[in-house]
Scaffold this active site. Structure first.
Site, PDB file in Angstrom:
ATOM      1  N   LYS A 169       0.703  -1.361   0.020  1.00  0.00           N
ATOM      2  CA  LYS A 169       0.072   0.064  -0.021  1.00  0.00           C
ATOM      3  C   LYS A 169       0.829   1.070  -0.086  1.00  0.00           C
ATOM      4  CE  LYS A 169      -1.847  -1.562   3.786  1.00  0.00           C
ATOM      5  NZ  LYS A 169      -2.553  -1.624   4.952  1.00  0.00           N
ATOM      6  N   THR A 202      -7.777   9.834   8.499  1.00  0.00           N
ATOM      7  CA  THR A 202      -7.693   8.610   7.949  1.00  0.00           C
ATOM      8  C   THR A 202      -7.320   7.460   8.767  1.00  0.00           C
ATOM      9  OG1 THR A 202      -5.294   9.279   7.897  1.00  0.00           O
ATOM     10  CG2 THR A 202      -6.222   9.743   5.986  1.00  0.00           C
ATOM     11  N   GLY A 204      -7.500   4.376  10.523  1.00  0.00           N
ATOM     12  CA  GLY A 204      -8.184   2.931  10.441  1.00  0.00           C
ATOM     13  C   GLY A 204      -8.362   2.587   9.150  1.00  0.00           C
ATOM     14  N   THR A 205      -7.687   3.415   8.167  1.00  0.00           N
ATOM     15  CA  THR A 205      -7.738   2.969   6.729  1.00  0.00           C
ATOM     16  C   THR A 205      -7.113   1.575   6.475  1.00  0.00           C
ATOM     17  OG1 THR A 205      -5.730   4.176   6.251  1.00  0.00           O
ATOM     18  CG2 THR A 205      -7.896   5.183   5.636  1.00  0.00           C
ATOM     19  N   GLY A 206      -6.206   1.195   7.077  1.00  0.00           N
ATOM     20  CA  GLY A 206      -5.303  -0.126   7.006  1.00  0.00           C
ATOM     21  C   GLY A 206      -6.272  -1.148   7.296  1.00  0.00           C
ATOM     22  N   CYS A 207      -6.907  -0.912   8.572  1.00  0.00           N
ATOM     23  CA  CYS A 207      -7.669  -2.033   9.080  1.00  0.00           C
ATOM     24  C   CYS A 207      -8.915  -2.410   8.199  1.00  0.00           C
ATOM     25  CB  CYS A 207      -8.243  -1.625  10.571  1.00  0.00           C
ATOM     26  SG  CYS A 207      -6.905  -1.395  11.721  1.00  0.00           S
TER      27      CYS A 207
HETATM   28  O1  PXL Z   1      -3.743   0.554  12.049  1.00  0.00           O
HETATM   29  C1  PXL Z   1      -3.042  -0.245  12.553  1.00  0.00           C
HETATM   30  C2  PXL Z   1      -3.905  -0.471  14.021  1.00  0.00           C
HETATM   31  C3  PXL Z   1      -4.261  -1.619  14.201  1.00  0.00           C
HETATM   32  N1  PXL Z   1      -4.968  -2.082  15.426  1.00  0.00           N
HETATM   33  C4  PXL Z   1      -5.225  -1.180  16.403  1.00  0.00           C
HETATM   34  C5  PXL Z   1      -4.736  -0.058  16.217  1.00  0.00           C
HETATM   35  C6  PXL Z   1      -4.108   0.543  15.098  1.00  0.00           C
HETATM   36  C7  PXL Z   1      -3.464   1.671  14.972  1.00  0.00           C
HETATM   37  O2  PXL Z   1      -3.617   2.489  15.645  1.00  0.00           O
HETATM   38  O3  PXL Z   1      -4.851   0.863  17.126  1.00  0.00           O
HETATM   39  C8  PXL Z   1      -5.921  -1.656  17.741  1.00  0.00           C
END
Ligand code: PXL
Length: 260
Positions: A169, A202, A204-207
């Site tokens: 990404k 932004t 939480g975008t990855g999750c």
């Molecule tokens: O995006 C990575 C991530 C994953 N999981 C939790 C997070 C974060 C980033 O803040 O807090 C629980």
């Protein structure tokens, strides 16, 4: 199923994953690995769940329900990573999206060095799709990433670590690579481009991306289509990002519904 951490601010982690699953009309189950005390400005504390608890949560769901796909997110420490890898192997579960959460989109390291090594050795080889951001790809591929060609080389190297396909990404990249991701599945590369949404919110975008990919896999979509649709969903959710809190607000998971 999501195997990930809790974000008290509700923007990332389990909270983002379950909302994403719900948006896609798949039933979400969760294995909690850790609890972060967190808001839009940062993380102030992290408490790990025990490996025994992670095992028990996983077994409770897997022995009873028909899990279609799994995403892994923040696994925090070596003990938890080993446990998750062992359980995935024991259950012979292959439809796994591995979001190798190590470094935040902003560049902050979220887990220790030992845990990084274990992700590379034990978890990446179990991935149907691995979704590292630029920083994570740099660590996994052991190289610097500055250009699109670098992203492609890194994707290839991570594929060689055992992931069946890789999405590097570009979210954290500058200028023209900001909304560009690179896909490699052993056969060829695809360069995915979406419009750049100009927002600071932004979180939480990855999750959200990896959860949307898992939801799409559970719905039976082929891997690459699952990724394309998930990326488009994140772009939509970014358009409805929430300017709440004093820092980086979360993406608006359900707000695309408002436009329909
Ligand atoms: O995006 C990575 C991530 C994953 N999981 C939790 C997070 C974060 C980033 O803040 O807090 C629980």
């Amino acid at each position: 199923m999501t195997i990930a951490g809790s974000d008290s601010g509700g923007g990332a982690g389990i909270q983002a994953d379950l909302r994403t699953f719900a948006f896609h009309c798949v039933h979400g189950t969760s294995v909690l690995t850790c609890i972060t005390a967190q808001n839009t400005q940062g993380v102030t504390r992290v408490d790990a769940m025990s490996a025994e608890s992670v095992t028990a949560q996983f077994e409770a769901v897997m022995t009873d329900m028909q899990v279609g796909a799994i995403k892994t997110g923040m696994l925090l420490n070596q003990d938890i990573i080993k446990t998750v890898a062992k359980k995935l192997v024991a259950f012979g579960f292959g439809n796994v999206v591995v979001d190798p959460v190590m470094v935040s989109r902003a560049g902050a390291q979220l887990i220790d060095d030992e845990a990084v090594k274990t992700i590379r050795e034990l978890l990446i080889p179990l991935a149907a799709i691995a979704t590292p951001n630029r920083y994570e790809a740099q660590i996994l591929a052991d190289m610097e990433i500055k250009t699109l060609a670098d992203m492609q080389t890194a994707a290839q190297k991570i594929y060689k670590l055992g992931a069946r396909s890789v999405l590097v990404k570009g979210g954290g990249m500058l200028q023209d690579l900001r909304a560009v991701d690179v896909w490699f599945d052993g056969e060829g590369f695809e360069v995915l481009k979406t419009e750049v949404i100009d927002t600071n919110h932004t979180h939480g975008t990855g999750c959200t991306l990896s959860a949307a990919i898992a939801a799409n896999l559970a719905l039976g979509k082929p891997r690459f289509q699952a990724v394309v649709d998930a990326k488009n969903y994140v772009t939509e959710a970014l358009k409805y990002a929430l300017a709440i809190g004093k820092g980086q607000g979360p993406v608006g998971h359900f707000f695309p519904l408002l436009s329909k």
